[in-house]
Motif scaffolding. Sequence first.
Motif, PDB file in Angstrom:
ATOM      1  N   TYR A 214      42.876 -22.326 -16.756  1.00  0.00           N
ATOM      2  CA  TYR A 214      41.529 -22.930 -16.739  1.00  0.00           C
ATOM      3  C   TYR A 214      40.691 -22.425 -17.415  1.00  0.00           C
ATOM      4  CZ  TYR A 214      41.217 -19.014 -13.351  1.00  0.00           C
ATOM      5  OH  TYR A 214      41.071 -17.542 -12.996  1.00  0.00           O
ATOM      6  N   TRP A 215      40.827 -21.066 -17.760  1.00  0.00           N
ATOM      7  CA  TRP A 215      39.855 -20.381 -18.629  1.00  0.00           C
ATOM      8  C   TRP A 215      39.750 -20.847 -19.916  1.00  0.00           C
ATOM      9  CZ3 TRP A 215      40.089 -17.178 -22.749  1.00  0.00           C
ATOM     10  CH2 TRP A 215      38.751 -16.521 -23.161  1.00  0.00           C
ATOM     11  N   LEU A 216      41.008 -21.078 -20.579  1.00  0.00           N
ATOM     12  CA  LEU A 216      41.398 -21.552 -21.873  1.00  0.00           C
ATOM     13  C   LEU A 216      41.064 -22.785 -22.245  1.00  0.00           C
ATOM     14  CD1 LEU A 216      42.780 -20.521 -24.325  1.00  0.00           C
ATOM     15  CD2 LEU A 216      44.800 -21.857 -23.587  1.00  0.00           C
ATOM     16  N   GLY A 217      41.134 -23.736 -21.053  1.00  0.00           N
ATOM     17  CA  GLY A 217      40.683 -25.211 -21.074  1.00  0.00           C
ATOM     18  C   GLY A 217      39.058 -25.121 -21.309  1.00  0.00           C
ATOM     19  N   LEU A 218      38.474 -24.418 -20.383  1.00  0.00           N
ATOM     20  CA  LEU A 218      36.985 -24.229 -20.369  1.00  0.00           C
ATOM     21  C   LEU A 218      36.397 -23.749 -21.485  1.00  0.00           C
ATOM     22  CD1 LEU A 218      36.316 -23.436 -16.724  1.00  0.00           C
ATOM     23  CD2 LEU A 218      36.081 -25.431 -17.752  1.00  0.00           C
ATOM     24  N   ILE A 219      37.260 -22.813 -22.275  1.00  0.00           N
ATOM     25  CA  ILE A 219      36.833 -22.395 -23.651  1.00  0.00           C
ATOM     26  C   ILE A 219      36.567 -23.137 -24.637  1.00  0.00           C
ATOM     27  CG2 ILE A 219      36.962 -20.580 -25.393  1.00  0.00           C
ATOM     28  CD1 ILE A 219      35.781 -19.370 -23.142  1.00  0.00           C
ATOM     29  N   LEU A 220      38.014 -23.878 -24.602  1.00  0.00           N
ATOM     30  CA  LEU A 220      37.997 -25.201 -25.856  1.00  0.00           C
ATOM     31  C   LEU A 220      37.054 -26.226 -25.482  1.00  0.00           C
ATOM     32  CD1 LEU A 220      42.156 -25.451 -25.824  1.00  0.00           C
ATOM     33  CD2 LEU A 220      40.601 -24.224 -27.527  1.00  0.00           C
ATOM     34  N   ILE A 221      36.975 -26.337 -24.441  1.00  0.00           N
ATOM     35  CA  ILE A 221      35.431 -27.559 -24.053  1.00  0.00           C
ATOM     36  C   ILE A 221      34.444 -26.832 -24.615  1.00  0.00           C
ATOM     37  CG2 ILE A 221      34.243 -28.530 -22.240  1.00  0.00           C
ATOM     38  CD1 ILE A 221      36.921 -28.941 -20.512  1.00  0.00           C
ATOM     39  N   LEU A 222      34.099 -25.799 -24.329  1.00  0.00           N
ATOM     40  CA  LEU A 222      33.108 -25.147 -24.790  1.00  0.00           C
ATOM     41  C   LEU A 222      32.940 -25.047 -26.357  1.00  0.00           C
ATOM     42  CD1 LEU A 222      30.607 -23.687 -23.090  1.00  0.00           C
ATOM     43  CD2 LEU A 222      31.520 -21.568 -23.763  1.00  0.00           C
ATOM     44  N   ILE A 223      33.917 -24.891 -26.973  1.00  0.00           N
ATOM     45  CA  ILE A 223      33.696 -24.718 -28.385  1.00  0.00           C
ATOM     46  C   ILE A 223      33.664 -26.239 -29.070  1.00  0.00           C
ATOM     47  CG2 ILE A 223      35.136 -24.045 -30.531  1.00  0.00           C
ATOM     48  CD1 ILE A 223      36.107 -21.762 -28.789  1.00  0.00           C
ATOM     49  N   PHE A 224      34.774 -27.031 -28.783  1.00  0.00           N
ATOM     50  CA  PHE A 224      35.085 -28.358 -29.478  1.00  0.00           C
ATOM     51  C   PHE A 224      33.955 -29.297 -28.891  1.00  0.00           C
ATOM     52  CE2 PHE A 224      38.755 -25.778 -30.172  1.00  0.00           C
ATOM     53  CZ  PHE A 224      38.875 -25.904 -31.548  1.00  0.00           C
ATOM     54  N   SER A 225      33.732 -29.276 -27.596  1.00  0.00           N
ATOM     55  CA  SER A 225      33.117 -30.430 -27.133  1.00  0.00           C
ATOM     56  C   SER A 225      31.376 -30.121 -26.964  1.00  0.00           C
ATOM     57  CB  SER A 225      33.360 -30.948 -25.729  1.00  0.00           C
ATOM     58  OG  SER A 225      34.908 -30.879 -25.752  1.00  0.00           O
ATOM     59  N   VAL A 226      31.102 -28.881 -26.355  1.00  0.00           N
ATOM     60  CA  VAL A 226      29.783 -28.543 -26.230  1.00  0.00           C
ATOM     61  C   VAL A 226      29.168 -28.237 -27.564  1.00  0.00           C
ATOM     62  CG1 VAL A 226      28.155 -27.109 -24.992  1.00  0.00           C
ATOM     63  CG2 VAL A 226      30.453 -28.017 -23.783  1.00  0.00           C
ATOM     64  N   GLU A 227      29.786 -27.127 -28.125  1.00  0.00           N
ATOM     65  CA  GLU A 227      29.360 -26.502 -29.572  1.00  0.00           C
ATOM     66  C   GLU A 227      29.244 -27.339 -30.850  1.00  0.00           C
ATOM     67  OE1 GLU A 227      27.333 -23.877 -29.819  1.00  0.00           O
ATOM     68  OE2 GLU A 227      27.100 -23.613 -27.682  1.00  0.00           O
ATOM     69  N   LEU A 228      30.444 -27.859 -31.040  1.00  0.00           N
ATOM     70  CA  LEU A 228      30.759 -28.442 -32.251  1.00  0.00           C
ATOM     71  C   LEU A 228      30.653 -30.013 -31.986  1.00  0.00           C
ATOM     72  CD1 LEU A 228      33.996 -26.472 -33.275  1.00  0.00           C
ATOM     73  CD2 LEU A 228      31.718 -26.192 -34.272  1.00  0.00           C
ATOM     74  N   ARG A 229      30.892 -30.490 -30.967  1.00  0.00           N
ATOM     75  CA  ARG A 229      30.585 -31.877 -30.320  1.00  0.00           C
ATOM     76  C   ARG A 229      31.715 -32.706 -31.179  1.00  0.00           C
ATOM     77  NH1 ARG A 229      26.506 -33.041 -27.551  1.00  0.00           N
ATOM     78  NH2 ARG A 229      24.934 -31.384 -27.176  1.00  0.00           N
ATOM     79  N   ILE A 230      32.749 -32.111 -31.474  1.00  0.00           N
ATOM     80  CA  ILE A 230      33.919 -33.023 -32.461  1.00  0.00           C
ATOM     81  C   ILE A 230      35.010 -33.802 -31.284  1.00  0.00           C
ATOM     82  CG2 ILE A 230      33.562 -32.342 -34.576  1.00  0.00           C
ATOM     83  CD1 ILE A 230      35.838 -30.290 -33.902  1.00  0.00           C
ATOM     84  N   LEU A 231      35.267 -33.303 -30.048  1.00  0.00           N
ATOM     85  CA  LEU A 231      36.385 -33.847 -29.223  1.00  0.00           C
ATOM     86  C   LEU A 231      35.500 -34.073 -27.786  1.00  0.00           C
ATOM     87  CD1 LEU A 231      39.161 -31.454 -30.361  1.00  0.00           C
ATOM     88  CD2 LEU A 231      39.049 -33.785 -30.818  1.00  0.00           C
ATOM     89  N   PRO A 232      36.207 -35.071 -27.271  1.00  0.00           N
ATOM     90  CA  PRO A 232      35.717 -35.433 -26.056  1.00  0.00           C
ATOM     91  C   PRO A 232      36.055 -34.332 -25.067  1.00  0.00           C
ATOM     92  CG  PRO A 232      37.565 -36.794 -26.611  1.00  0.00           C
ATOM     93  CD  PRO A 232      37.162 -36.119 -27.808  1.00  0.00           C
ATOM     94  N   ALA A 233      35.430 -33.728 -24.002  1.00  0.00           N
ATOM     95  CA  ALA A 233      35.677 -32.964 -23.035  1.00  0.00           C
ATOM     96  C   ALA A 233      36.580 -33.442 -21.896  1.00  0.00           C
ATOM     97  CB  ALA A 233      34.212 -32.400 -22.371  1.00  0.00           C
ATOM     98  N   GLY A 234      36.572 -34.773 -21.611  1.00  0.00           N
ATOM     99  CA  GLY A 234      37.534 -35.132 -20.625  1.00  0.00           C
ATOM    100  C   GLY A 234      37.832 -36.615 -20.585  1.00  0.00           C
ATOM    101  N   GLY A 235      38.700 -36.955 -19.882  1.00  0.00           N
ATOM    102  CA  GLY A 235      39.113 -38.580 -19.957  1.00  0.00           C
ATOM    103  C   GLY A 235      40.205 -38.880 -20.802  1.00  0.00           C
ATOM    104  N   SER A 236      40.451 -40.174 -21.106  1.00  0.00           N
ATOM    105  CA  SER A 236      41.715 -40.773 -21.749  1.00  0.00           C
ATOM    106  C   SER A 236      41.587 -41.775 -22.378  1.00  0.00           C
ATOM    107  CB  SER A 236      42.895 -40.643 -20.855  1.00  0.00           C
ATOM    108  OG  SER A 236      42.448 -41.833 -19.820  1.00  0.00           O
ATOM    109  N   GLY A 237      42.326 -42.487 -23.247  1.00  0.00           N
ATOM    110  CA  GLY A 237      42.108 -43.730 -23.915  1.00  0.00           C
ATOM    111  C   GLY A 237      42.427 -43.557 -25.411  1.00  0.00           C
ATOM    112  N   THR A 238      41.843 -42.719 -26.091  1.00  0.00           N
ATOM    113  CA  THR A 238      42.036 -42.430 -27.456  1.00  0.00           C
ATOM    114  C   THR A 238      42.934 -41.330 -27.813  1.00  0.00           C
ATOM    115  OG1 THR A 238      40.202 -41.129 -27.751  1.00  0.00           O
ATOM    116  CG2 THR A 238      40.000 -43.569 -27.780  1.00  0.00           C
ATOM    117  N   PRO A 239      43.490 -41.106 -29.097  1.00  0.00           N
ATOM    118  CA  PRO A 239      44.225 -39.951 -29.288  1.00  0.00           C
ATOM    119  C   PRO A 239      43.434 -38.769 -29.238  1.00  0.00           C
ATOM    120  CG  PRO A 239      44.646 -41.672 -30.791  1.00  0.00           C
ATOM    121  CD  PRO A 239      43.574 -42.181 -30.017  1.00  0.00           C
TER     122      PRO A 239
END
Lengths: 300, 320
Positions: free
Chosen positions: B159-184
Motif C-alpha cells: 500500500y505504501w509503494l502504491g501510494l508513492i507511485l501515485i504521488l510520483i506519477f499522478s500527482v507530481e508528474l501527472r503522466i499516469l492516472p491514479a486509479g480506475g480502468s479502461g485504457t492501457p
Amino acid sequence: MESRIIRAVDGIDFTVREGDCFAIVGESGSGKSTLGLSLIRLCPGDVSGEILIDGVNLLKLSEDEIRKFRGSKISIIFQEPSSALNPVMKVGDQLMEVFTVHGYSKSEAYQKSLQLLKTVGIPEAEKRMQTYPHQLSGGMKQRVIIAMAIALNPRLVIADEPTSALDVTIQAQILNLLKNLSQSYGLSTILITHDMGVAAELCNRIGIMYAGKMVEIGPLNSIFAIPLHPYTRALMSCIPRSLKENLKPLPGHVPDLSNPPKGCRFHPRCPYAKEVCTLEEPNLEKIDDRLVSCHRVGEI
Amino acid sequence: MGLCYTVGGKPVLSALKYFFYRLLTLAITLIGLVTLIFILIRSIPGDPARVLAGMMASEEDVNLIREQLGLNQPIYIQYFIYLKNLFTLNLGISFRTDSPVINEIFARLPNTLLLAVTSTCTAVIFGIPLGVIAASKKGGKLDFLLSTFSIAGISLPIYWLGLILILIFSVELRILPAGGSGTPMHLILPTLTIALYLMAFIVKITKASVIDSMEKNYVITAKSKGLSERTILYKHVLKNALIPVVTIIGLQFGALLGGAVITETIFAWPGLGRLIVDSINSRDYPMVQGSIFIFALLYALVNLATDILYTFIDPRVRLK
C-alpha cells in the motif's frame, strides 16, 4: 620412447610416467581428493608449486589456456556418478560437449560420442544418447563419465575414487573397463583411492598419503611385499587375508589439517614413535626402489 | 498434491490416472474449502438482512428480507441447498445486486486476470535475468545493489509503494492516472506496484537457486570438460536453477488470480479482490462464497499447470 613426466607437489614430488598408473592411497581426510582437484586446477583454494604435463606448468597457464587443457590434456573421473552428470541434460549432449568445446563440429561430436559409448561398453548407444542420467544405472553413469574423461585421449586421467559409490559387482566391471582402456589407449592415470585392493588391481606405482603428505612412494609390488612406513603397514593390515584372521583397524583418525601435529604427522598413531618423531618432521629418503619418510625406517 | 515421479524411467502413475488423481484431490479440497467458507462467513458478526434493509428498517421488514434470502431456514438446510446448487454450478444470487453471482464474477475476472498476467510477466522478464546477474557477480557492487533492491522490494508494504507511485506519477508528474480502468495507461501503476514486489522476490529466489546449483558436482564435471563459466551458467546451471523458481512464480500467479486486494483497492481497479472485500462488508454470503470458490478453483488449476510445466523443465518428473 621418451617418457614424459607429470609432477604434482604437496610438499613432496611425484611423477607419473607415460602409460603408467599411479595410485594415491590414504584414509578419508588425508587430502587425496584435494590433490586430485588441484591437479586439474579445480580446487577452490590456492595451489603453489608446479604441475607439469609435457613440460607445461599448469599453474602458470591463464584461465583460458587451462580451460583448453581441461578435457583435452587432463581429465578427471569423479566418485559420485549420480551427481557428476547434469540431471536435466541428455547424456549424449553432455558427452558431445567435450568435443564441441574443443573445436569439433556437431556431427563429428555425435559420431565420436556414439563410438565412445560403445567403447566403454554401453549397449544401444544410439538410444542412450537421448536418455537422461536418471534413466541409467550407477554403473552406466560411471561409464558415461569415463567416456567423457577419455574422449580426447588426454595425457593424464585422474580417477578420484571411481568405484567407491558403486555396488561390488559393478566395481569389478568398472575396474576392468579402466584397466582395458588404459592398456588400449596407453593412458597415464592417477588413481585416488582408500582401497589398497583397488590400487593393486590397476596400478604399478603407488603413493601412500597421510595428512596431506606422501609418506611412502614406490612400485606396487615391493610396497605390497614389504611395506616400510608404519602407516603403510597399518593400511596393509586392514586388508582381510583370510576369514580366520581378525581385522586390525588402525586406532585414532587423521589429524585436523588446520593444526597438524608437530614432527611426523603420523606419530600420535604410530606404535613405533620415539621422541625424535614428535620433534622433527622426517624427509622422504630414498631406500632401494622407493621413497619413505620415517625416522625409524631402518630400525623397525 | 504430489508430483508424479518416475522410478528408473518408469512412471509411477500413468498420465491419465495421474490426471484423475489430481482432479479427485481437487474436488475434495474444494468441498472442504466451501464448507469452511460457509461456516466462517456466517461467524462474522452482522446480519445480511439488517445490512440490506438499512438501520431504520422495522423488524418485520428485516424478517421479510431474511425469508426472501432463505436465511430463516436452519443452517444445515442452507448448507445442503448451497452444496446442491454448487454441483449444478449455480453459485446463487447476490444479496446486494440481485444478479447471479457468476455474472458478477465473470464481469470482474478479466480485469484481475489482466493485472495478474501483466504484473507476473513484467516480474519474470526482469526478475530472472537480474537474479542470474546477481548470482554470477556474487559479492560485487551490482549484486549488492540488486540485493538491497530485493530486500526493499519484499519488505516495503504494497500500500505504501502504491501510494508513492501515485504521488510520483499522478500527482507530481501527472503522466499516469491514479486509479480506475479502461485504457492501457490505467494498467501501468497497478502492474508496477505488484511487479516490483514480485520481481524482488524472483530476483532473490533466482539468485539463491543459481548459487546453489553452481556448487553442484555436475558443475565441476562441466568445468573439467573445459567449458567456460558462461557456458556452464547458461547451459547447465540455469535450467536446474529455474525449477524452484517456477514453483514460486506459479504460486504467486495463482495468488494474484484471487485479486490483489490491496492494489485493486488503492487503484480502484475493478477486479475480484475488491469484489470479495465489498461483499464481505455487506455480508453478501453467496458472493463471498462464490468468489472464493472460483478463486480456489483457479488457484488449484494454476498449480496443476505449474506441475505440468515441471515435466518440460525437469526430465526426472515425467507423466508418460
